[in-house]
Enzyme design. Structure first.
Site: not given
Length: 295
Positions: A22-24, A144, A164
């Site tokens: 949640a920091n970016t 995604s 990924y």
């Protein structure tokens, strides 16, 4: 129905939300929107200093818990810290993710599968009893568009190319398997994807992969705030049902406002879901509690 935007988020006062990564980027925008609506938001991040700086920018009722999804010990410690601080969890947003990395996690897992899937599998399992005890709680797992290219061999889910895409397919297999396990409870499991969004998730990718993604994101106006809308709708829209999957409603699900979208047929393979679940429990040594059904 009109376009769903951040203004459609209902009040979140009294709710506790845990957002990983949640920091970016999308995680930051998700945490910010929830805090702005009154939620108490736990920023669960690998770097506490960056998370504290993000919490200061967000304001409201925010706090930080150190969470390194590449370490099962860190996942356990983070869950214990959350449990010590809170008696309820209304919302768990499994948002953090990496791409373009090679190597192994602290526990020896292929790093993208380990962080994007196994770390979140373990965290959710360790917080599930708090979620089950909270009426109307939700688990939102961020996948995604790339999941459509994923292939998983349940006998060895960490091998093969397209790491990924494989991890993002695992996110959706997990979402659906958890949805079935939660049937008859007040907790639901849902998923979302951001479409094309200009975020730091691509920072470790090769220029061949990173540059086209950033160009597409800019052409379609996919800022992190726009990319967060499908997650926010999955997390807060009162009409959401267990198993729902939200993404941008525009061309190829790259741009547009959030709506229900359809995952690949592989994501709905029940046998594959069950086999991946069993392998994930074995690898993480996290056994999920059996939910009590309502009569």
């Amino acid at each position: 129905m009109g376009k769903w935007t951040e203004t459609d988020i209902p009040g979140q006062h009294g709710r506790v939300a845990v957002v990983t990564g949640a920091n970016t980027g999308i995680g930051f925008e998700t945490a910010k929107a929830l805090a702005t609506r009154g939620a108490s938001v736990v920023l669960a991040c690998r770097n506490p200093d960056k998370a504290r700086a993000a919490a200061e920018r967000i304001g409201g009722t925010t706090e930080v818990v150190r969470l390194d999804l590449a370490s099962l010990d860190s996942v356990r410690e983070a869950a214990e810290e959350i449990r010590d601080r809170h008696r309820r969890v209304d919302l768990l947003v499994n948002n953090a993710g990496v791409t373009g990395l090679s190597g192994r996690t602290e526990d020896g897992f292929e790093i993208q599968f380990g962080v994007n899937h196994l770390g979140h599998f373990a965290l959710t399992g360790r917080l599930l009893d708090l979620l089950l005890a909270t009426p109307g709680s939700r688990v939102v797992t961020v996948s995604s568009i790339g999941h459509r290219f994923g292939r998983i061999d349940p006998a060895d889910p960490q091998s093969g190319g397209g790491a990924y895409a494989r991890s993002k397919l695992a996110n959706l297999l997990f979402t659906q398997a958890l949805h079935r396990r939660l049937s008859g409870t007040d907790t639901i499991s849902v998923a979302a994807h951001p479409g094309g969004a200009s975020t730091e998730v691509f920072r470790y990718s090769s220029p061949f992969f990173r540059v086209p993604n950033l160009v597409i994101a800019r052409l379609f106006g996919r800022t992190p705030a726009m990319g967060a809308l499908p997650t926010l709708r999955a997390a807060t829209d009162p009409g959401v049902k267990g198993g729902d999957y939200f993404g941008p409603a525009g061309l190829f699900e790259i741009g547009g406002f959030p709506d229900l979208v359809t995952a690949s047929s592989r994501a709905h393979d029940v046998q594959l879901q069950q086999r991946l679940w069993a392998v994930s429990e074995e690898l993480t040594n996290v056994a999920y509690p059996k939910p009590a059904r309502h009569s």
